[in-house]
Scaffold this motif. Structure first.
Motif, short mmCIF file in Angstrom:
data_model
loop_
_atom_site.label_atom_id
_atom_site.label_comp_id
_atom_site.label_asym_id
_atom_site.label_seq_id
_atom_site.Cartn_x
_atom_site.Cartn_y
_atom_site.Cartn_z
N UNK A 91 5.93 -39.29 -20.46
CA UNK A 91 6.91 -38.33 -19.97
C UNK A 91 6.69 -38.01 -18.48
N UNK A 92 5.43 -37.77 -18.10
CA UNK A 92 5.15 -37.37 -16.73
C UNK A 92 5.55 -38.48 -15.75
N UNK A 96 8.26 -38.16 -12.72
CA UNK A 96 7.98 -38.53 -11.33
C UNK A 96 9.04 -39.48 -10.79
N UNK A 97 9.39 -40.48 -11.60
CA UNK A 97 10.36 -41.46 -11.14
C UNK A 97 11.77 -40.86 -11.07
N UNK A 98 12.08 -39.92 -11.95
CA UNK A 98 13.42 -39.32 -11.89
C UNK A 98 13.57 -38.46 -10.64
N UNK A 99 12.58 -37.66 -10.34
CA UNK A 99 12.64 -36.85 -9.12
C UNK A 99 12.67 -37.74 -7.88
N UNK A 206 12.09 -33.19 -14.66
CA UNK A 206 11.62 -33.39 -13.29
C UNK A 206 10.27 -32.71 -13.09
N UNK A 207 9.57 -33.16 -12.03
CA UNK A 207 8.33 -32.50 -11.63
C UNK A 207 8.67 -31.20 -10.91
N UNK A 208 7.66 -30.35 -10.70
CA UNK A 208 7.88 -29.05 -10.07
C UNK A 208 7.92 -29.12 -8.54
N UNK A 209 7.18 -30.08 -7.98
CA UNK A 209 7.09 -30.22 -6.52
C UNK A 209 7.09 -31.70 -6.18
N UNK A 210 7.69 -32.04 -5.04
CA UNK A 210 7.88 -33.46 -4.74
C UNK A 210 6.57 -34.22 -4.51
N UNK A 211 5.51 -33.55 -4.10
CA UNK A 211 4.25 -34.28 -3.89
C UNK A 211 3.71 -34.89 -5.17
N UNK A 212 4.14 -34.36 -6.31
CA UNK A 212 3.70 -34.93 -7.59
C UNK A 212 4.24 -36.35 -7.79
#
Length: 238
Positions: A91-92, A96-99, A206-212
Motif C-alpha cells: 500500500x505505501x 508514494x507512486x500515486x502522489x 496518498x502520502x502525507x508529505x511529498x518527501x515521502x
C-alpha cells in the motif's frame, strides 16, 4: 454501504470490522481498510483474522455498488467481528507512486499546458499519459525530472477535502477538466491538494508529505499518437 476508512486515514494498517455478507469467496464488510482499485491505482491485499485464523484477501473491487473482498477459504469465515490487516509495504509504495503522479502532472502542466489523460500505478512503478505534448528532448526530460524532484523535496503537505460537484466545476485550472470526466451521477467530489502546486479530483490513497515519495526517475518516454506522450516512472526511496 461499506465505509472506506482509507479516505480519511491512508495510514491505518489494522482495524476491526463486521462481516456483513459471505458468498463463496466474496466478502462484504461494514467498513474497510482495503482500497478497492480504480483511478489507475491497484487494489490492496492483506488478511482478515477471525478466531486466530488468517484469511488472505487477494483482490478487492467495487461491483453492483458494493466493495467486495475476495478472500481465500472464506467459507470458514462467519458473520461478526473480524480484524483487518493490510499489506502495508504494498500500500505505501502505491501511495508514494500515486502522489508522485500528481506532482509530475502538475509540473508538466505548468511547463507545457498538457493534461493527464490516463495513468496506471503499480507497487514499484507508474505511468502517466499526457495530451498535447510533442517530442521531448533529453534536456526537456531532464528538466521535468529535476523540477519534479525539486517540488518533491520542498515537502509540500498533502490533504483532501470533499466539495459539491457544482463547487468543483467552478474551480479554475486542470481540476475542472478532471471533474468533467466524472460520471454525472457523482454529486460530491473528493479533492486531493498538494501544497499550492496541484489540486485534483481523486478517490485514492496518498502520502502525507511529498518527501515521502523519494526521488523521481523517468525510465521511458513513449509516443501514444500524435502529440501524446506516455512517461514511465519510478519513485526511488531516498
Amino acid at each position: 454501504m461499506t465505509t472506506e476508512l482509507y479516505l480519511e486515514n491512508s495510514y491505518l494498517k489494522t482495524f476491526r470490522a463486521q462481516v456483513c455478507e459471505i458468498n463463496g469467496e466474496e466478502v462484504v464488510l461494514d467498513q474497510t481498510l482495503f482500497y478497492r482499485g480504480g483511478g489507475g491505482q491497484e487494489h490492496d491485499t492483506g488478511f482478515l483474522i477471525q478466531n486466530g485464523k488468517e484469511f488472505e484477501v487477494y483482490e478487492v473491487k467495487k461491483q453492483n455498488g458494493l466493495i467486495v473482498h475476495y478472500v481465500k477459504q472464506a467459507d470458514h469465515l462467519s458473520k461478526g467481528e473480524v480484524e483487518l490487516v493490510l499489506d502495508w509495504e504494498r500500500r505505501y509504495n502505491l501511495m508514494r507512486h500515486h502522489t508522485l503522479i500528481h506532482v509530475l502532472g502538475a509540473v508538466v502542466y505548468n511547463r507545457y499546458g498538457s493534461l493527464c489523460t490516463g495513468n496506471q500505478i503499480y507497487e514499484n512503478r507508474a505511468r502517466i499519459d499526457f495530451n498535447n505534448l510533442s517530442d521531448l528532448s533529453e534536456e526537456e526530460i531532464k528538466d521535468i525530472e529535476e523540477e519534479t524532484n525539486r517540488q518533491i523535496q520542498a515537502n509540500h503537505p498533502v490533504s483532501s477535502r470533499v466539495v459539491s460537484r457544482k463547487e468543483a466545476e467552478q474551480l479554475t485550472g486542470i481540476i475542472k477538466t478532471m471533474v468533467n470526466l466524472l460520471p454525472p451521477a457523482v454529486k460530491n467530489i473528493r479533492l486531493v491538494k498538494i501544497g499550492e502546486i496541484d489540486e485534483q479530483a481523486c478517490g485514492e490513497t496518498h502520502v502525507k508529505e511529498t518527501q515521502e515519495i523519494g526521488t523521481l526517475k523517468i525510465t521511458k518516454v513513449k509516443s501514444k499518437g500524435k502529440n501524446n506522450k506516455r512517461l514511465e516512472v519510478q519513485a526511488i526511496e531516498s
